[in-house]
Design a protein around this motif. Structure first.
Motif, PDB file in Angstrom:
ATOM      1  N   VAL A 189       0.841  -1.205   0.000  1.00 26.49           N
ATOM      2  CA  VAL A 189       0.000   0.000   0.000  1.00 26.49           C
ATOM      3  C   VAL A 189       0.871   1.248   0.000  1.00 26.49           C
ATOM      4  O   VAL A 189       0.601   2.217  -0.723  1.00 26.49           O
ATOM      5  N   SER A 190       1.943   1.227   0.789  1.00 25.91           N
ATOM      6  CA  SER A 190       2.872   2.358   0.837  1.00 25.91           C
ATOM      7  C   SER A 190       3.522   2.590  -0.517  1.00 25.91           C
ATOM      8  O   SER A 190       3.634   3.734  -0.973  1.00 25.91           O
ATOM      9  N   LEU A 191       3.931   1.511  -1.172  1.00 30.76           N
ATOM     10  CA  LEU A 191       4.565   1.628  -2.487  1.00 30.76           C
ATOM     11  C   LEU A 191       3.582   2.190  -3.506  1.00 30.76           C
ATOM     12  O   LEU A 191       3.945   3.050  -4.323  1.00 30.76           O
ATOM     13  N   ALA A 192       2.331   1.740  -3.453  1.00 31.47           N
ATOM     14  CA  ALA A 192       1.317   2.239  -4.383  1.00 31.47           C
ATOM     15  C   ALA A 192       1.060   3.723  -4.169  1.00 31.47           C
ATOM     16  O   ALA A 192       1.000   4.511  -5.126  1.00 31.47           O
ATOM     17  N   ALA A 193       0.938   4.135  -2.908  1.00 28.12           N
ATOM     18  CA  ALA A 193       0.705   5.544  -2.596  1.00 28.12           C
ATOM     19  C   ALA A 193       1.893   6.400  -3.023  1.00 28.12           C
ATOM     20  O   ALA A 193       1.728   7.505  -3.574  1.00 28.12           O
ATOM     21  N   TYR A 194       3.092   5.891  -2.778  1.00 26.83           N
ATOM     22  CA  TYR A 194       4.301   6.618  -3.172  1.00 26.83           C
ATOM     23  C   TYR A 194       4.341   6.818  -4.680  1.00 26.83           C
ATOM     24  O   TYR A 194       4.652   7.921  -5.166  1.00 26.83           O
ATOM     25  N   GLN A 195       4.046   5.764  -5.438  1.00 26.71           N
ATOM     26  CA  GLN A 195       4.087   5.868  -6.894  1.00 26.71           C
ATOM     27  C   GLN A 195       3.063   6.874  -7.403  1.00 26.71           C
ATOM     28  O   GLN A 195       3.336   7.628  -8.339  1.00 26.71           O
ATOM     29  N   ILE A 196       1.890   6.904  -6.804  1.00 29.65           N
ATOM     30  CA  ILE A 196       0.868   7.871  -7.216  1.00 29.65           C
ATOM     31  C   ILE A 196       1.354   9.296  -6.983  1.00 29.65           C
ATOM     32  O   ILE A 196       1.208  10.177  -7.834  1.00 29.65           O
ATOM     33  N   ILE A 197       1.960   9.526  -5.817  1.00 24.06           N
ATOM     34  CA  ILE A 197       2.457  10.864  -5.489  1.00 24.06           C
ATOM     35  C   ILE A 197       3.581  11.275  -6.430  1.00 24.06           C
ATOM     36  O   ILE A 197       3.628  12.416  -6.920  1.00 24.06           O
ATOM     37  N   VAL A 198       4.501  10.359  -6.721  1.00 30.89           N
ATOM     38  CA  VAL A 198       5.628  10.681  -7.597  1.00 30.89           C
ATOM     39  C   VAL A 198       5.141  10.985  -9.016  1.00 30.89           C
ATOM     40  O   VAL A 198       5.591  11.949  -9.653  1.00 30.89           O
ATOM     41  N   ILE A 199       4.211  10.163  -9.511  1.00 28.58           N
ATOM     42  CA  ILE A 199       3.687  10.395 -10.860  1.00 28.58           C
ATOM     43  C   ILE A 199       2.929  11.716 -10.911  1.00 28.58           C
ATOM     44  O   ILE A 199       3.052  12.490 -11.874  1.00 28.58           O
ATOM     45  N   THR A 200       2.155  12.001  -9.863  1.00 32.86           N
ATOM     46  CA  THR A 200       1.434  13.281  -9.798  1.00 32.86           C
ATOM     47  C   THR A 200       2.416  14.449  -9.781  1.00 32.86           C
ATOM     48  O   THR A 200       2.242  15.445 -10.490  1.00 32.86           O
ATOM     49  N   GLY A 201       3.478  14.326  -8.964  1.00 41.50           N
ATOM     50  CA  GLY A 201       4.487  15.372  -8.919  1.00 41.50           C
ATOM     51  C   GLY A 201       5.216  15.549 -10.230  1.00 41.50           C
ATOM     52  O   GLY A 201       5.681  16.653 -10.556  1.00 41.50           O
ATOM     53  N   THR A 202       5.301  14.470 -11.020  1.00 38.18           N
ATOM     54  CA  THR A 202       5.958  14.543 -12.322  1.00 38.18           C
ATOM     55  C   THR A 202       5.216  15.476 -13.275  1.00 38.18           C
ATOM     56  O   THR A 202       5.821  16.069 -14.179  1.00 38.18           O
ATOM     57  N   LEU A 203       3.904  15.639 -13.058  1.00 41.79           N
ATOM     58  CA  LEU A 203       3.143  16.587 -13.881  1.00 41.79           C
ATOM     59  C   LEU A 203       3.720  17.991 -13.754  1.00 41.79           C
ATOM     60  O   LEU A 203       3.824  18.732 -14.732  1.00 41.79           O
ATOM     61  N   GLY A 204       4.107  18.347 -12.528  1.00 41.69           N
ATOM     62  CA  GLY A 204       4.755  19.637 -12.324  1.00 41.69           C
ATOM     63  C   GLY A 204       6.181  19.630 -12.829  1.00 41.69           C
ATOM     64  O   GLY A 204       6.626  20.571 -13.496  1.00 41.69           O
ATOM     65  N   PHE A 205       6.909  18.533 -12.546  1.00 44.13           N
ATOM     66  CA  PHE A 205       8.311  18.426 -12.938  1.00 44.13           C
ATOM     67  C   PHE A 205       8.495  18.625 -14.438  1.00 44.13           C
ATOM     68  O   PHE A 205       9.435  19.311 -14.873  1.00 44.13           O
ATOM     69  N   CYS A 206       7.614  18.017 -15.239  1.00 42.20           N
ATOM     70  CA  CYS A 206       7.763  18.112 -16.698  1.00 42.20           C
ATOM     71  C   CYS A 206       7.667  19.558 -17.174  1.00 42.20           C
ATOM     72  O   CYS A 206       8.416  19.990 -18.055  1.00 42.20           O
ATOM     73  N   ILE A 207       6.741  20.312 -16.570  1.00 43.23           N
ATOM     74  CA  ILE A 207       6.604  21.726 -16.939  1.00 43.23           C
ATOM     75  C   ILE A 207       7.811  22.505 -16.451  1.00 43.23           C
ATOM     76  O   ILE A 207       8.371  23.340 -17.182  1.00 43.23           O
TER      77      ILE A 207
END
Length: 369
Positions: A189-207
Motif C-alpha cells: 500500500v505504501s509503495l502504491a501511494a508513493y508511486q501515485i504521489i511521484v507520478i502526480t508530482g511529475t506533472l509539475g516536474f515536466c513543466i
C-alpha cells in the motif's frame, strides 16, 4: 557552422547511445537481483516483465533526448513539443486499448501500459530522426551529420561538458528510486501511494524542466555573445515564470487531490494514505522548481563541473540518509519519504543558485578586463 553542429549531433548521439547501453546493462543486473530488494512478493510477477519493457525503452529515449536538445539549440522548440504530444496521444490510446481490452485488443493490465509506453518511446526518436533526414530546412545540419566522422577531440569536449550533467541527473534519479525501494519495505500500500504521489508530482516536474531547458538555451546564447547581464536577466525572468507555474501546480494538487488519486486507484487504503502525502508533495514543488531552473541556467554557462559534486552532496550524502532517518528512525513512514525530498532539493537549489551567480560574476569580471 551548420555542418559543425551536424557533426556535434552525430558524435553526441554516439556517446548517448553508448551511455544508454551501459545503463541498460546496469539495470539488467538489478533485474537479475530484484528479489533481493525485499519488495512485496505479490508484486514481483508484475514488476519483472514491466521492468524488461522499461529496459528496452532506454536507448530510444536516449536518442530522442539528443535529437530534442539539437532542436532546442537551433530554436526549433515546437517540433519536440509536437512529437511528445503525438507520442502521449499514442500512449493514452494504447493504455485505453491494452490495459482494459478495448477496441478488440486483449486485456493486458499493467503489461498493456508497458507496451503502450514502449511504443511511444520508440515513436519519439523515429519522428525526430525523420525531421533531420527529410526536412528541407535541415539539409545543412544533415550534411554535417551524415558526412562527418567520429572526432576524438569533439568526443572529448562533449564528454567534459555532458558527464557532470548526466551524473547530476543520475544521482537525482537514484535518490528517488531508492525512496521507492524504501516505500516497498514498508508495504505494498505504501509503495502504491508513493508511486501515485511521484507520478502526480511529475506533472509539475515536466513543466518545470521545460522552462528550465528554455532558460538553458537562452543563457547559452547570451554566453556565446559574452552578454553576462543578459544571462542573469533571462534566468531570473524564467524563475518568475517558474514560481508562478509551481504555484498553479500546488493549487491543482491541493484543490483536486482526490480526483487525481482516483485516476490511479479505487483502493480505499491507498487513497487514504495518498491523501496524507499531499502536503509534503506541495512542500517540495518550489524547491524542485528552483533547483531545476538554476541547474539548467548553470548548464547554459558551460560551468558544469560543480553540478557533479552538488548532486552527490545534496542527493547521496544528504537526501538518501535523510530519507531513511525521517522514514524509519523518526517513524514517519511514507510521509517521511516524501517530506525528505524537500531537504535534498532545497540544498541542491541553494548551491545551484550560488554557482550560477558565481559563474556569471566571473564571466562579467573577465569580460571587463
Amino acid at each position: 557552422m551548420h555542418v559543425t553542429i551536424g557533426a556535434i549531433l552525430r558524435n553526441g548521439l554516439l556517446i548517448n547511445i553508448a551511455f544508454a547501453i551501459a545503463v541498460t546493462l546496469v539495470m539488467a543486473t538489478i533485474y537479475l537481483n530484484i528479489d533481493r530488494l525485499q519488495q512485496p512478493e505479490e508484486l514481483l510477477p508484475l514488476i519483472r516483465p514491466y521492468f524488461i519493457l522499461s529496459l528496452i525503452g532506454i536507448v530510444p529515449i536516449a536518442v530522442f533526448n539528443v535529437m530534442s536538445q539539437w532542436l532546442f539549440a537551433i530554436n526549433q522548440t515546437r517540433i519536440p513539443m509536437w512529437i511528445v504530444l503525438t507520442a502521449n496521444c499514442l500512449n493514452i490510446a494504447g493504455n485505453y486499448a491494452l490495459i482494459f481490452g478495448n477496441w478488440g485488443f486483449p486485456e493486458l493490465g499493467l503489461m498493456g501500459a508497458g507496451y503502450s509506453t514502449l511504443a511511444s518511446r520508440i515513436l519519439c526518436p523515429t519522428l525526430a530522426l525523420l525531421v533531420l533526414l527529410l526536412g528541407k530546412r535541415y539539409k545543412c545540419y544533415r550534411d554535417g551529420f551524415i558526412n562527418s566522422s567520429i572526432n576524438r577531440r569533439m568526443l572529448s569536449k562533449i564528454n567534459r561538458t555532458s558527464w557532470p550533467v548526466a551524473i547530476q541527473m543520475t544521482l537525482e534519479s537514484v535518490c528517488f528510486s531508492f525512496s521507492a525501494v524504501m516505500a516497498g519495505w514498508i508495504s505494498a500500500v505504501s509503495l502504491a501511494a508513493y508511486q501515485i504521489i511521484v507520478i502526480t508530482g511529475t506533472l509539475g516536474f515536466c513543466i518545470y524542466y521545460s522552462i528550465g531547458s528554455a532558460v538553458s538555451v537562452i543563457v547559452a546564447n547570451n554566453a556565446g555573445l559574452n552578454n553576462t547581464p543578459g544571462m542573469r536577466k533571462s534566468t531570473f525572468a524564467g524563475y518568475h515564470i517558474m514560481l508562478a507555474v509551481s504555484t498553479v501546480s500546488s493549487l491543482i494538487f491541493i484543490l483536486f487531490e482526490k480526483n487525481l488519486i482516483l485516476l490511479f486507484t479505487e483502493d480505499t487504503r491507498v487513497i487514504a494514505l495518498t491523501m496524507t502525502l499531499i502536503f509534503p508533495l506541495v512542500l517540495y514543488q518550489y524547491a524542485d522548481a528552483t533547483q531545476i531552473l538554476f541547474a539548467n541556467a548553470l548548464r547554459g554557462t558551460s560551468n558544469v563541473m560543480p553540478m557533479l559534486w552538488i548532486a552527490f552532496v545534496s542527493y547521496m550524502l544528504v537526501g538518501v540518509p535523510a530519507g531513511y532517518l525521517v522514514t524509519f528512525t523518526c517513524g514517519l513512514g511514507t510521509y517521511g519519504i516524501v517530506l525528505s525530498f524537500s531537504i535534498s532539493l532545497i540544498i541542491a537549489a541553494a548551491m545551484f543558485l550560488y554557482y550560477f551567480l558565481h559563474s556569471t560574476s566571473k564571466e562579467r569580471a573577465t569580460n571587463c578586463q
